[in-house]
Design a protein around this motif. Structure first.
Motif, short mmCIF file in Angstrom:
data_model
loop_
_atom_site.label_atom_id
_atom_site.label_comp_id
_atom_site.label_asym_id
_atom_site.label_seq_id
_atom_site.Cartn_x
_atom_site.Cartn_y
_atom_site.Cartn_z
N GLU A 1 0.81 -1.22 0.00
CA GLU A 1 0.00 0.00 0.00
C GLU A 1 0.85 1.27 0.00
OE1 GLU A 1 -3.12 0.20 -0.48
OE2 GLU A 1 -3.39 -1.97 -0.51
N LEU A 2 2.13 1.14 0.31
CA LEU A 2 3.00 2.30 0.32
C LEU A 2 3.54 2.53 -1.09
CD1 LEU A 2 4.97 1.65 3.63
CD2 LEU A 2 2.99 3.13 3.29
N SER A 3 3.51 3.77 -1.55
CA SER A 3 3.93 4.07 -2.91
C SER A 3 5.44 4.02 -3.08
CB SER A 3 3.41 5.46 -3.31
OG SER A 3 3.85 6.45 -2.38
N GLY A 4 6.18 3.97 -2.00
CA GLY A 4 7.63 3.91 -2.05
C GLY A 4 8.20 4.08 -0.65
N PRO A 5 9.51 4.20 -0.52
CA PRO A 5 10.13 4.38 0.80
C PRO A 5 9.54 5.60 1.50
CG PRO A 5 11.80 3.94 -0.86
CD PRO A 5 10.52 4.17 -1.60
N PRO A 6 9.12 5.46 2.76
CA PRO A 6 8.54 6.58 3.47
C PRO A 6 9.59 7.63 3.84
CG PRO A 6 8.80 4.72 4.94
CD PRO A 6 9.15 4.24 3.57
N SER A 7 9.11 8.81 4.18
CA SER A 7 10.02 9.87 4.60
C SER A 7 10.76 9.46 5.87
CB SER A 7 9.20 11.15 4.86
OG SER A 7 9.98 12.11 5.55
N SER A 8 11.98 9.97 6.00
CA SER A 8 12.78 9.65 7.18
C SER A 8 12.17 10.22 8.46
CB SER A 8 14.21 10.21 7.00
OG SER A 8 14.18 11.61 6.79
N ASP A 9 11.15 11.09 8.31
CA ASP A 9 10.46 11.60 9.49
C ASP A 9 9.74 10.47 10.22
OD1 ASP A 9 11.28 14.14 8.86
OD2 ASP A 9 9.46 14.63 7.74
N TYR A 10 9.36 9.44 9.46
CA TYR A 10 8.67 8.30 10.06
C TYR A 10 9.72 7.21 10.32
CZ TYR A 10 4.80 10.93 8.04
OH TYR A 10 3.92 11.93 7.72
N TYR B 1 10.06 -0.74 6.73
CA TYR B 1 9.97 -0.81 5.26
C TYR B 1 11.26 -1.37 4.66
CZ TYR B 1 9.15 0.68 0.44
OH TYR B 1 8.99 0.71 -0.93
N ASN B 2 12.40 -0.86 5.12
CA ASN B 2 13.70 -1.32 4.59
C ASN B 2 13.93 -2.79 4.90
OD1 ASN B 2 14.26 1.25 3.58
ND2 ASN B 2 15.29 1.91 5.46
N HIS B 3 13.49 -3.22 6.09
CA HIS B 3 13.65 -4.62 6.48
C HIS B 3 12.81 -5.53 5.59
CE1 HIS B 3 14.40 -8.12 8.83
NE2 HIS B 3 13.16 -8.22 9.27
N ILE B 4 11.55 -5.17 5.34
CA ILE B 4 10.68 -5.97 4.50
C ILE B 4 11.19 -5.98 3.05
CG2 ILE B 4 8.33 -6.25 3.61
CD1 ILE B 4 8.74 -6.94 6.59
N GLU B 5 11.72 -4.82 2.59
CA GLU B 5 12.31 -4.76 1.25
C GLU B 5 13.43 -5.80 1.11
OE1 GLU B 5 12.48 -2.20 -1.75
OE2 GLU B 5 10.44 -2.79 -1.29
N ALA B 6 14.29 -5.88 2.12
CA ALA B 6 15.40 -6.83 2.08
C ALA B 6 14.89 -8.26 2.08
CB ALA B 6 16.34 -6.60 3.28
N LEU B 7 13.86 -8.54 2.88
CA LEU B 7 13.31 -9.89 2.94
C LEU B 7 12.68 -10.29 1.61
CD1 LEU B 7 11.62 -9.97 6.46
CD2 LEU B 7 13.72 -11.09 5.77
N LEU B 8 11.97 -9.35 0.99
CA LEU B 8 11.32 -9.64 -0.30
C LEU B 8 12.36 -9.92 -1.38
CD1 LEU B 8 8.38 -7.07 -0.25
CD2 LEU B 8 8.25 -9.55 0.00
N ARG B 9 13.47 -9.19 -1.35
CA ARG B 9 14.52 -9.43 -2.35
C ARG B 9 15.11 -10.82 -2.20
NH1 ARG B 9 16.03 -3.99 -1.31
NH2 ARG B 9 17.67 -4.68 0.11
N LEU B 10 15.09 -11.32 -0.97
CA LEU B 10 15.65 -12.65 -0.71
C LEU B 10 14.57 -13.72 -0.60
CD1 LEU B 10 18.34 -11.64 1.94
CD2 LEU B 10 18.71 -12.22 -0.44
N SER B 11 13.34 -13.37 -0.93
CA SER B 11 12.20 -14.31 -0.84
C SER B 11 12.11 -14.89 0.56
CB SER B 11 12.34 -15.44 -1.87
OG SER B 11 12.43 -14.92 -3.16
N GLY B 12 12.23 -14.03 1.57
CA GLY B 12 12.25 -14.52 2.95
C GLY B 12 10.99 -14.31 3.74
N VAL B 13 9.84 -14.09 3.12
CA VAL B 13 8.59 -13.88 3.84
C VAL B 13 7.72 -15.11 3.66
CG1 VAL B 13 6.51 -12.48 4.07
CG2 VAL B 13 8.69 -11.40 3.55
N SER B 14 7.45 -15.84 4.75
CA SER B 14 6.70 -17.08 4.65
C SER B 14 5.54 -17.17 5.63
CB SER B 14 7.63 -18.27 4.88
OG SER B 14 8.23 -18.19 6.16
N GLY B 15 5.46 -16.28 6.62
CA GLY B 15 4.40 -16.36 7.61
C GLY B 15 3.03 -16.09 7.03
N GLU B 16 2.00 -16.77 7.54
CA GLU B 16 0.64 -16.61 7.04
C GLU B 16 0.02 -15.29 7.48
OE1 GLU B 16 -1.19 -18.43 4.96
OE2 GLU B 16 0.59 -19.64 4.63
#
Length: 261
Positions: free
Chosen positions: A70-79, A86-101
């Motif tokens: 739902e996020l259009s891109g990396p959020p502002s550093s204010d958040y 966001y950065n953590h999930i990006e890294a996991l997705l690049r490595l296909s590391g998301v498996s939880g239901e």
């Protein structure tokens, strides 16, 4: 007096059961976020992620993918908390590391509501129609012995593969590790340097972050990619991360997630 004591105890027990039941029911309710493309929506998400590493539960799940989408891109550093997540999930997705239901999450004020990842489309049935000409099948002996020609062809193929020197490509896996320090006085920067200083063929360190544990202690959560035939995670932990000199900073390591790529 004894009668009043029993009455009071029964009422108090019933009250505790009711409260516990409410807590359980709240725990399984789906999380809902409103309009994550607005400043107010991002602020609420940032507040929500302050004490959490993931949207629900203790590992990355489909709920994280839903909110990430739902996020259009990396959020502002204010958040700060949203950026970290966001950065953590990006890294996991690049490595296909998301498996939880996941436990279920909804995002209102946008076009999509995440419910469940659609199942893969069924494989088309390639079986020939029943009324097809079956005469040719009578000439095929699927379970018969190999002929001399077939044996010779197989030997020639094996020799060609051996001569080419090509090896079957080894599989890879993405791993999420929790690396725990000895106490709150451990220098976490030096701890991470000790982890990343481990070099070997087939090992690639990825994104990392510090996660609060309690009493001022933080643990290092770090991603790594390994070539399965070259690196054993158990040996990596036992022979390198929890042995000298790294064990000066590292107390223990736990495998949080292990996924084939």
């Amino acid at each position: 007096m004894l009668y009043l004591y029993y009455v009071f105890s029964s009422v108090f027990f019933f009250f505790c059961v009711q409260v516990a039941g409410e807590k359980v029911s709240l725990a399984v309710m789906a999380v809902t976020f409103h309009d994550l493309k607005s400043a107010s929506g991002l602020k609420k998400l940032d507040d929500y992620l302050l004490p959490r590493s993931y949207i629900t539960g203790y590992q990355a799940s489909k709920d994280d993918i839903a909110v990430h989408a739902e996020l259009s891109g990396p959020p502002s550093s204010d958040y700060v908390n949203v950026s970290r997540w966001y950065n953590h999930i990006e890294a996991l997705l690049r490595l296909s590391g998301v498996s939880g239901e996941g436990q279920g999450v909804q995002v209102t004020g946008s076009a999509t509501v995440f419910e469940e990842t659609p199942a893969s489309p069924p494989i088309a049935d390639t079986k020939a129609p029943a009324d097809a000409d079956d005469d040719d099948d009578d000439d095929v002996d699927l379970f018969g012995e190999e002929t001399e020609e077939e044996k010779k062809a197989a030997e020639e193929r094996a020799a060609a593969v051996k001569a080419s020197g090509k090896k079957k490509e080894s599989g890879k896996s993405s791993v999420l590790l929790d690396v725990k320090p000895w106490d709150d006085e451990t220098d976490m920067k030096k701890l991470e340097e000790a982890v990343r200083s481990v070099k070997m063929d087939g090992l690639l360190w990825g994104a990392s972050k510090l996660v609060p544990v309690g009493y001022g202690i933080k643990k290092l959560q770090i991603m790594l990619t390994i070539v399965d035939d070259l690196v054993s995670v158990d040996n990596l932990i036992e022979d390198y991360l929890t042995s000298e000199p790294a064990n000066e900073h590292i107390q223990s390591c736990d495998i949080v997630a292990f996924n084939k790529i």
